[in-house]
Design a protein around this motif. Structure first.
Motif, short mmCIF file in Angstrom:
data_model
loop_
_atom_site.label_atom_id
_atom_site.label_comp_id
_atom_site.label_asym_id
_atom_site.label_seq_id
_atom_site.Cartn_x
_atom_site.Cartn_y
_atom_site.Cartn_z
N LEU A 134 40.08 -63.03 43.59
CA LEU A 134 41.50 -62.74 43.65
C LEU A 134 41.96 -61.93 42.45
O LEU A 134 41.71 -62.29 41.30
CB LEU A 134 42.28 -64.06 43.71
N ASN A 135 42.64 -60.82 42.74
CA ASN A 135 43.42 -60.10 41.73
C ASN A 135 44.85 -60.57 41.90
O ASN A 135 45.58 -60.10 42.79
CB ASN A 135 43.30 -58.59 41.93
N ARG A 136 45.25 -61.49 41.06
CA ARG A 136 46.50 -62.22 41.26
C ARG A 136 47.71 -61.28 41.32
O ARG A 136 48.53 -61.36 42.23
CB ARG A 136 46.66 -63.20 40.10
N SER A 137 47.84 -60.40 40.34
CA SER A 137 49.01 -59.53 40.28
C SER A 137 49.01 -58.53 41.43
O SER A 137 50.07 -58.23 42.01
CB SER A 137 49.08 -58.82 38.94
N ALA A 138 47.83 -58.01 41.78
CA ALA A 138 47.76 -57.02 42.87
C ALA A 138 48.12 -57.66 44.20
O ALA A 138 48.80 -57.03 45.03
CB ALA A 138 46.37 -56.40 42.93
N LEU A 139 47.67 -58.90 44.44
CA LEU A 139 48.01 -59.55 45.71
C LEU A 139 49.50 -59.89 45.75
O LEU A 139 50.13 -59.78 46.80
CB LEU A 139 47.17 -60.81 45.92
N ALA A 140 50.06 -60.28 44.61
CA ALA A 140 51.50 -60.56 44.57
C ALA A 140 52.30 -59.31 44.96
O ALA A 140 53.26 -59.39 45.74
CB ALA A 140 51.91 -61.04 43.18
N ILE A 141 51.88 -58.15 44.46
CA ILE A 141 52.57 -56.89 44.80
C ILE A 141 52.41 -56.59 46.29
O ILE A 141 53.36 -56.20 46.97
CB ILE A 141 52.01 -55.75 43.95
N ALA A 142 51.19 -56.79 46.82
CA ALA A 142 50.94 -56.54 48.24
C ALA A 142 51.80 -57.44 49.12
O ALA A 142 52.31 -57.00 50.16
CB ALA A 142 49.45 -56.72 48.55
N CYS A 143 51.98 -58.69 48.70
CA CYS A 143 52.81 -59.62 49.47
C CYS A 143 54.29 -59.22 49.42
O CYS A 143 54.99 -59.26 50.44
CB CYS A 143 52.64 -61.05 48.95
N ALA B 45 48.41 -67.88 47.23
CA ALA B 45 49.87 -67.80 47.11
C ALA B 45 50.30 -67.60 45.67
O ALA B 45 51.02 -68.43 45.09
CB ALA B 45 50.50 -69.06 47.69
N PRO B 46 49.90 -66.49 45.04
CA PRO B 46 50.28 -66.29 43.63
C PRO B 46 51.78 -66.20 43.42
O PRO B 46 52.29 -66.55 42.35
CB PRO B 46 49.57 -64.98 43.26
N LEU B 47 52.53 -65.73 44.42
CA LEU B 47 53.99 -65.66 44.28
C LEU B 47 54.61 -67.04 44.13
O LEU B 47 55.71 -67.18 43.58
CB LEU B 47 54.61 -64.94 45.47
N LEU B 48 53.93 -68.07 44.62
CA LEU B 48 54.44 -69.44 44.54
C LEU B 48 53.77 -70.23 43.42
O LEU B 48 53.93 -71.44 43.33
CB LEU B 48 54.21 -70.16 45.89
N GLY B 49 53.01 -69.53 42.57
CA GLY B 49 52.34 -70.20 41.47
C GLY B 49 51.05 -70.89 41.86
O GLY B 49 50.54 -71.73 41.12
N ILE B 50 50.51 -70.54 43.03
CA ILE B 50 49.28 -71.18 43.54
C ILE B 50 48.26 -70.08 43.80
O ILE B 50 48.43 -69.26 44.71
CB ILE B 50 49.55 -71.94 44.86
N ASP B 51 47.20 -70.04 42.99
CA ASP B 51 46.19 -69.01 43.22
C ASP B 51 45.49 -69.25 44.56
O ASP B 51 45.41 -68.35 45.39
CB ASP B 51 45.18 -69.00 42.08
#
Length: 300
Positions: free
Chosen positions: A185-194, A222-228
């Motif tokens: 997981l690329n946390r920040s990149a997935l958050a942007i994609a979501c 779910a990085p936007l919710l604080g859950i990797d």
């Protein structure tokens, strides 16, 4: 000093310390939003639920849902865990109640129990009818966020799509269990994609399951919710099941059961049962499974 009793329940597992753990605060009456968030952070579980008095006519209780980062409108496995705890709380008003009506930000949702021999064997929540968002044709940024070869998504012949029963979920198909397991997981990149597609969580699945009787092998982020990574996710699997039925990936029938394997990457194997009923043009989705009480105590 204020004391509050809590129970840890492990959802989508028939024994303690499998499935997805949640903490249920049995009486949060009088707690502020800040106190609830502080408790959720301190407990360090993916989700913590707070039982308060209902404010809607017809509801038995109100449940508030917190991750360590924020309050969310709904969590499928927390809903099931909280209802199970109330149904199995000795001497409680809802002990062995076959149906509990729970007030959430999404309205009053029913949780039903399969009770056999005085034991709650399974709990099931009825989610809202699914809504289907746009399909994501450009998968390059999404694939990069998951460290996946885009060809492994494209080879399925399906496109990622946002589906919502409660929480907007970006459903991503891949070819094999190895593909799902290899995700870094690329946390920040997935958050942007979501954010780009209006999704809160991402569910990556394959039809290549560990056991042939099951339907999908899944990981949920779910990085936007604080859950990797979430060990077992009711709402995401509800959205996934609706996606599979809508696109004809699973055989069409009056009632389709989708059985999802999840949690293996984080050492908490889980089995989620999703029933999709086709009523006219509307899909009705129910998510259920086993729950086990794992621990209980008091916080201050």
């Amino acid at each position: 000093m204020q004391r509050a009793a809590f129970v840890q329940a492990d959802v989508f597992s028939d024994s303690p310390f499998g499935g997805n753990p949640v903490v249920v605060i049995l009486d949060a009456h009088g707690m502020s939003d800040a106190e609830m968030l502080a408790i959720a952070r301190g407990m360090s579980f993916a989700e913590t639920g707070f039982i308060v008095s209902a404010t809607f006519d017809g509801a038995d209780v109100r449940l508030r849902f917190f991750t360590p980062a924020t309050e969310v409108p709904f969590s499928g496995h927390l809903m099931l865990g909280a209802a199970y705890v109330l149904m199995t709380q000795s001497g409680g008003l809802l002990e062995l109640r076959p149906r509990v009506l729970v007030q959430t930000e999404l309205g009053i949702l029913p949780v039903d129990a399969d009770i056999q021999g005085g034991e709650v064997r399974r709990v099931t929540v009825t989610e809202n009818p699914p809504g289907f968002g746009d399909k994501r044709e450009d998968i390059s940024a999404l694939a990069e966020a998951l460290r996946l070869d885009p060809a492994r998504i494209a080879a399925t012949g399906l496109m990622p799509q946002v589906v919502t029963t409660t929480l907007p979920t970006l459903v991503v198909p891949v070819m094999s269990r190895d593909d799902v397991s290899s995700i870094i997981l690329n946390r920040s990149a997935l958050a942007i994609a979501c954010v780009d597609v209006g999704a809160d969580v991402t569910a990556v699945y394959t039809l290549d399951t560990l056991r042939p009787e099951n339907t999908v092998f899944v990981r949920v982020f779910a990085p936007l919710l604080g859950i990797d990574e979430d060990p077992a996710t009711g709402s995401a699997n509800a959205a996934l099941a609706a996606y599979l039925v809508r696109l004809g990936v699973v055989p069409n029938a009056p009632t389709v059961r989708v059985i999802a394997e999840q949690g293996y990457a984080v050492g908490r194997p889980s089995l989620i049962l999703v029933d999709v009923d086709l009523e006219g043009e509307t899909l009705q989705v129910q998510v259920g499974g086993r729950v086990a009480r794992a621990a209980e105590g008091v916080i201050y």
